[in-house]
Every structure is written in C-alpha cells, then in structure tokens.
Design a protein around this motif. Sequence first.
Motif, PDB file in Angstrom:
ATOM      1  N   PRO A   1      -7.613   3.880  -4.839  1.00 44.16           N
ATOM      2  CA  PRO A   1      -7.394   4.440  -3.497  1.00 44.16           C
ATOM      3  C   PRO A   1      -6.655   3.453  -2.609  1.00 44.16           C
ATOM      4  CG  PRO A   1      -9.677   4.727  -4.201  1.00 44.16           C
ATOM      5  CD  PRO A   1      -9.040   3.802  -5.181  1.00 44.16           C
ATOM      6  N   ARG A   2      -5.991   3.969  -1.587  1.00 42.06           N
ATOM      7  CA  ARG A   2      -5.284   3.108  -0.627  1.00 42.06           C
ATOM      8  C   ARG A   2      -6.264   2.118  -0.009  1.00 42.06           C
ATOM      9  NH1 ARG A   2      -0.834   2.966   3.141  1.00 42.06           N
ATOM     10  NH2 ARG A   2       0.237   4.547   1.925  1.00 42.06           N
ATOM     11  N   GLU A   3      -5.850   0.870   0.029  1.00 42.99           N
ATOM     12  CA  GLU A   3      -6.700  -0.207   0.521  1.00 42.99           C
ATOM     13  C   GLU A   3      -6.819  -0.154   2.043  1.00 42.99           C
ATOM     14  OE1 GLU A   3      -6.627  -4.554  -1.107  1.00 42.99           O
ATOM     15  OE2 GLU A   3      -5.189  -4.434   0.544  1.00 42.99           O
TER      16      GLU A   3
ATOM     17  N   SER B   1       0.808  -1.226   0.000  1.00 46.07           N
ATOM     18  CA  SER B   1       0.000   0.000   0.000  1.00 46.07           C
ATOM     19  C   SER B   1       0.835   1.267   0.000  1.00 46.07           C
ATOM     20  CB  SER B   1      -0.933   0.000   1.216  1.00 46.07           C
ATOM     21  OG  SER B   1      -1.888  -1.025   1.126  1.00 46.07           O
TER      22      SER B   1
ATOM     23  N   ASP C   1       2.555   5.791  -2.864  1.00 44.91           N
ATOM     24  CA  ASP C   1       3.028   7.009  -2.202  1.00 44.91           C
ATOM     25  C   ASP C   1       4.500   7.271  -2.521  1.00 44.91           C
ATOM     26  OD1 ASP C   1       0.597   7.552  -1.052  1.00 44.91           O
ATOM     27  OD2 ASP C   1       1.061   6.587   0.849  1.00 44.91           O
TER      28      ASP C   1
END
Length: 504
Positions: free
Chosen positions: A440-442, A59, A63
Amino acid sequence: MALTDTARPTDVALLTDLYELTMAQGLWENGKLDEEDCFTAFYRDNPFGGVFAVMCGTSDLADLVENLRFTDEDIAYLGSLDAPAGGALFKPGFLEYLRGFRAHLDIDAVPEGEIVFPREPMVRVMGPALECQLLETALLNTINFQTLVATKTARVVQAAQGRPVAEFGLRRAQGPDGGMAVARASYVAGCASTSNVLAGRRYGIPVFGTHAHSWVMSFDSELEAFRAFARTAPNNCTLLIDTYDVREGVENAITVAHEMEERGERLAAIRIDSGDLAKLSAYVRGRFDEEGLDYVKISVSNDLDEYTIQSLINQGAPIDSFGVGTKLATCYDQPALGGVYKLAARRPTGAHAWTPVVKLSEQPYKRTIPGIQQVRRYVDDAGSPVCDMIVDEAYLEGEGADRGSTLVAVNDAALVTSVAGMDYREILVPVVRDGRAVAPREPLEVARARCQAALEALDPVYKRFLYPQSYVVGMESGLARVRDELVRTRMAETKTALPWKARR
C-alpha cells in the motif's frame, strides 16, 4: 507532478515525450516485443552545491505504472497526428496494440526521504523494452522536481536549527501541479506546515496562515485592523506588523496583546516581512519582554533561503519561526535536478541472461554505468553512512568474506578501497512487480520520519553549505572491470579516441 494531485489516471499514457511513442512503434514493428531492458534513473551533479539529495516521489511510481493505459480518446488523438513527410504518424496496427496495453514492469527505488548521491541509481526499471521506454518521461517528471524541492527544503530546515519552517510558496510555484508537489516534498523534508489548503486536505499536512498587508490597509488604522483580527481569530492570531512601520506596529500589537489577556486569550505571534530582520526582531523581542509578553513568538519571512536564515541565526536574531516561499518553491538557485534515465542492460527475452551496456558519449563525464545495479550503503559503528557502492551480483569479484568488498570510486579510478567487514544495507527496494504495487502507499509521516533520521545520521561534514566534504560513491571492482572493458571495446570500434576535425 505527482499523479495523485491533479492528473487523471487516463492522462498518464500521454504524459510522455513524442519520441518515446515513435520508438515504441519501432520496437513493435521490428519484432522486439519480447526484448527486455533494464534502465536506471540517477543524477550526475549534486544540487545547490551540496553533497546529497533527498529522494522524493517514490510513492507515485506504482500509480504511474498501474495507470499506464491508453483510452479510446488517447488512441484517437494519436491516430490524428501527421508525420512531417506526410501520412499518419502512427500505424493502425500499433494503435490497436496500444488499445489493449498493460504494463508488466518491475521497479525498485530508493524510499522517499532517504538521502541519495550522484551517479547511483535512484530508480531501477526492468521489463519489456517498449514499456520501459514509455515510462521514461513520466518517471523523471515525478521524481526530479520533488527530489529537488525536498533537497532545498532539507537545507532550509537545517539552517533553521529546530525552529519551525512554514512553506509559503503556492502563489510563486510553477502552476497548480508544482504547488502541490512543493507542499508534499517540503513536508517530507521537514517543513512544519504549508499555506496550501488543498495540499493540507489531500496529504494531511498542517496548514498555517493568518492575514496579509491588505487586511491592515482595509481599515482606517493599524490598531483597528489588529483589534478586528484578534476578535475574529483569537485562537489563531499572528499579526503582521510591518505594513507601515515596525516600531509603530509592535506598539499596536502590544496593545492588542494586553486586551486579549483581559479576555483570557493570548496573542500567538507577530510576523515581520521586510527590512533588517535581525535588527527588527531584536527590537520587537525587547519590547514584548519589557511588557511581560515573553510568550509572543516572532516569525519572519521575505525571500528567505538557507543562507539568509543561517545568517540571521548566526547574528543571534531572536526569531522563533520562518515562512519560506519563493526561493523554496522555485528552488531559486537551481531550476532542475538534471536526473536522467539510461539503459544499463538488455536481453532478447526473459529466458536469456542480461547483457550489460554502456553509453560512451562525446563527453566522458556522461559515460554510464552498466548492469543490473543495486546500491549498498556502508555505515560505521554509529550507523552513519561512510560510502555507497554500486554492485551487480552477476559480476562480484573476490572469494569468501572478501567477495564483493572492493570499491572503485566512480569519479576517481585511483581511489580503490576495501569495505570488507563493514555493515551495509541495500537502498533500492521493491516498489512494483509485474506492473502492480507490492505494498500500500506509504503514509507521508513515514517518509518524513525517514528523512529526519537519514539527515541526523549523516556526518555534519557532508551537510556544510560551504566546502562540504565529498561523499564517496563507487562501483564494486567487478562492475568497474565490466565497465572498463565495455568502454575499451566500444572505443576500439571507433578506431580512435582522439579529437577529429570536421569537414568544412
């Protein structure tokens, strides 16, 4: 280190080893900005003497890429560095190039919580060669430690056989970043809670904690300390009973438990942090049951790991939960996963076909697998994994239904088998495209559920702590042929594969 924990986004560009920047300057200066590479990240040996690892850190990859930018402060620092032979280490033109830098990479990775095996790619990075180089250290730093912690945790949780495990490792972790990564990865892999309050706030992990030995020692008597804590925290009352003597401690806990009952409250649990935990827990359970306090739980700690927990349960110790700190947070018996990041294919520009490449090394064990790799996980009728096959779609062999169905084991070329007709799924999934996250981030709970399902599906023969069955990881026969041809060609260029004598 998880980027979202303590690092500022502007730190990412310099979260690297210096050689990556010196190589990037070389690519820039030699007209290789259009050249593209494909790298894979993988590990060679299973951690903790097991068969698998639990993937963690996926995840954070988006970023890392999205924040791979160079600020004015970064540029100024790099411009201040001197070369060993004198003069500036980095050229002004290259620094100006970095000032406007943005990554355009594509990344595919194994989702968090999924199990992975040696030699197969956990992450595949494709894009401009310079960008692939700059990402190496930050990527490995992100996935190596978290994957190691998640794997250790999975073993500890397995040993606990359904009993809750609390992660208590913050004070022994390798710094604040390490403590945050431990809390996150251990939750993905099955810990029920953490003592780390910042991790609880940031990730939504349940937090747990009551009192220490110093609480008891700060009162004139243990009974007084227990009574004071019960009044202060009637809804979170776990008493640590081994500050002085467990037999005396349990009697004081029994007294307080009855007093709490009179107030309409309940003692939640006691904790034992020293001594013969099997013997002491049995004694304590007997005393509570004799007093009609069968609802009081027993928790233990004291340098626990999967082996001590397994031993306690095998002895029939009536323990309800475990607190695991040092040996989880520091991955006590293996300090590093050993994940590596290796070039697997290259091309002059995006308009050209990929050329597979291989690293020979002085040690055959370190030879890499070439190509644009994907991993197929084959399962039986019950959905249990039976083998993994590394494939490159450009080199599949066979015709019709048999195309791409012959597996050659990575570590044993004599092991050749057909997987035709078996169900499989591809485990590398898109994470980043053109330098941007594809989703989107999980939520952490999704990764946690995935880990639980993956471990439940894995045959117990692969999860034994002693003498586990080996899991087969292979290459599709076409990819195995390409690898063999590359190895033979490179070895022929060196004239001999025999050991040579160094000059004195």
